[in-house]
Design a protein around this motif. Structure first.
Motif, PDB file in Angstrom:
ATOM      1  N   UNK A  64       0.830  -1.198   0.000  1.00  0.00           N
ATOM      2  CA  UNK A  64       0.000   0.000   0.000  1.00  0.00           C
ATOM      3  C   UNK A  64       0.872   1.258   0.000  1.00  0.00           C
ATOM      4  N   UNK A  65       0.599   2.176  -0.929  1.00  0.00           N
ATOM      5  CA  UNK A  65       1.349   3.436  -0.979  1.00  0.00           C
ATOM      6  C   UNK A  65       1.220   4.199   0.342  1.00  0.00           C
ATOM      7  N   UNK A  66       0.010   4.145   0.921  1.00  0.00           N
ATOM      8  CA  UNK A  66      -0.222   4.868   2.178  1.00  0.00           C
ATOM      9  C   UNK A  66       0.560   4.238   3.325  1.00  0.00           C
ATOM     10  N   UNK A  67       0.607   2.923   3.360  1.00  0.00           N
ATOM     11  CA  UNK A  67       1.362   2.247   4.419  1.00  0.00           C
ATOM     12  C   UNK A  67       2.864   2.476   4.264  1.00  0.00           C
ATOM     13  N   UNK A  68       3.334   2.484   3.016  1.00  0.00           N
ATOM     14  CA  UNK A  68       4.752   2.759   2.770  1.00  0.00           C
ATOM     15  C   UNK A  68       5.097   4.168   3.249  1.00  0.00           C
ATOM     16  N   UNK A  69       4.233   5.127   2.951  1.00  0.00           N
ATOM     17  CA  UNK A  69       4.475   6.493   3.428  1.00  0.00           C
ATOM     18  C   UNK A  69       4.480   6.544   4.955  1.00  0.00           C
ATOM     19  N   UNK A  70       3.517   5.885   5.560  1.00  0.00           N
ATOM     20  CA  UNK A  70       3.394   5.904   7.023  1.00  0.00           C
ATOM     21  C   UNK A  70       4.663   5.400   7.697  1.00  0.00           C
ATOM     22  N   UNK A  71       5.347   4.465   7.051  1.00  0.00           N
ATOM     23  CA  UNK A  71       6.525   3.837   7.660  1.00  0.00           C
ATOM     24  C   UNK A  71       7.850   4.434   7.203  1.00  0.00           C
TER      25      UNK A  71
END
Length: 378
Positions: free
Chosen positions: A36-43
């Motif tokens: 997930x692009x959003x999960x990658x950003x979050x981490x």
């Protein structure tokens, strides 16, 4: 970016990764593939929308696999020595297999929400050649994301302020000017206002529904101008990758607004206020949903409220928790959710009122100041 701020952000992303690793260790999971692009950003701090990137988390190392189109962006976004950025040329899974050669994993664990069935079968086949099983582990990062930290809350509040300001400009634009616009034109006008207010764009396709079209909860604007005076607007902006979401139903042409509209508006508003007053840490999402739903049902419109009361908002416009009759999720402090009851009458019209709020221990904080009383725009 100021060096101190860079260090603080790097520490923030590193702490999130360590929380994921703690969960993996507790569950005896040796790795996690994040798609997930959003999960990658979050981490990591890298947000490449539809970039086809991949994050591999192991006990000691983190690999971000990305293609040439996003390589420079990834390098400039990530300020952590703990993340190795890896370029893949054609197939991210071929590069992944190369990295896995240095490990002795019996299984590779993947979040499946952002991978197609075809891709999943292909990856499973590629791993099986190496005697590695592919196993699904969904929701690990998403569960962490439901509780917003101070940095996220600050950004979300700013996004909501920009949304408030944009709606104020819509009202100041005046009923006569609104009546000269089509649904599509009004939607683009709102998007333009949000960008001028320093948002990076809309957070979803704006709903601008006139008259009878307001009875369709997820409506796509058309080249239609206002006739009867009902305007349902559902819109939000994106700011530093976080979303806002607001719905207001406004009215023009006083002589064309029926008593029925005034009646259902008051019911929806009262239902929303009751839910807001009930919202706090410790209650289930289904209980919160029932507060608004039972009130609307008691007024005879139960069959006209056919969607959930709300949803979580953050890096995605719809994320956990889901606020509906089936959800047993317990609300926790610093969850950010919407409360958006509505009544929709086919071939007549509809009313929805939506606010975003932060769940607190003994209540909640509403993030919008825009008026939501029944009024005729002038």
């Amino acid at each position: 970016m100021h060096k101190k701020h860079q260090i603080e952000l790097s520490d923030l992303f590193n702490s999130r990764v360590e929380r994921v690793r703690h969960i993996l260790n507790t569950r005896k999971i040796s790795n996690l593939l994040v798609l997930s692009d959003e999960n990658i950003f979050y981490l990591t701090g890298f947000y490449g929308k539809n970039s086809n990137s991949l994050l591999l988390i192991t006990a000691k190392k983190i690999y971000l696999l990305t293609n040439f189109l996003y390589l420079e962006h990834a390098k400039s976004s990530i300020d952590s020595k703990n993340i190795e950025i890896v370029l893949y040329k054609r197939d991210r899974f071929i590069k992944l297999i190369e990295i896995l050669e240095g490990y002795y994993f019996k299984s590779v664990y993947i979040e499946s929400r952002k991978i197609s069935f075809k891709e999943g079968l292909n990856l499973k086949r590629m791993l099986s050649i190496k005697d590695i099983k592919l196993e699904v582990k969904d929701g690990i990062v998403e569960k962490l994301r439901t509780i917003k930290d101070k940095t996220e809350i600050s950004i979300i509040k700013k996004a909501c302020k920009l949304t408030d300001k944009s709606f104020e400009r819509v009202l100041n634009y005046g009923a006569k000017n609104i009546e000269n616009l089509s649904e599509i034109e009004l939607a683009f006008y709102i998007e333009n206002l949000m960008v001028k207010n320093k948002a990076s764009g809309k957070s979803f396709d704006i709903i601008s529904a006139f008259d009878k079209n307001s009875s369709m909860p997820h409506y796509s604007p058309q080249e239609i101008t206002l006739k009867d005076g009902v305007v349902l607007l559902d819109f939000g902006c994106r700011y530093k990758n976080y979303c806002s979401d607001m719905t207001r139903t406004i009215f023009t042409k006083k002589n064309k607004i029926s008593n029925e509209f005034k009646k259902i508006y008051d019911i929806v508003l009262e239902a929303q206020i009751r839910a807001i007053n009930t919202c706090r840490e410790g209650i289930t999402c289904s209980s919160l949903d029932s507060v608004a739903r039972e009130f609307i049902r008691s007024k005879g419109y139960g069959n006209n409220f056919g969607h959930g009361l709300g949803h979580g908002v953050g890096l995605e416009i719809h994320e956990e928790p889901v606020i509906n009759a089936a959800s047993k999720t317990v609300l926790k402090e610093n969850m950010v959710i919407t409360i958006e009851p509505g009544i929709y009458i086919e071939n007549f019209g509809g009313v929805r009122i939506e606010d975003m709020l932060i769940v607190k221990k003994n209540g909640c904080e509403v993030l919008y100041n825009s008026r939501k009383d029944f009024f005729i725009a002038s």
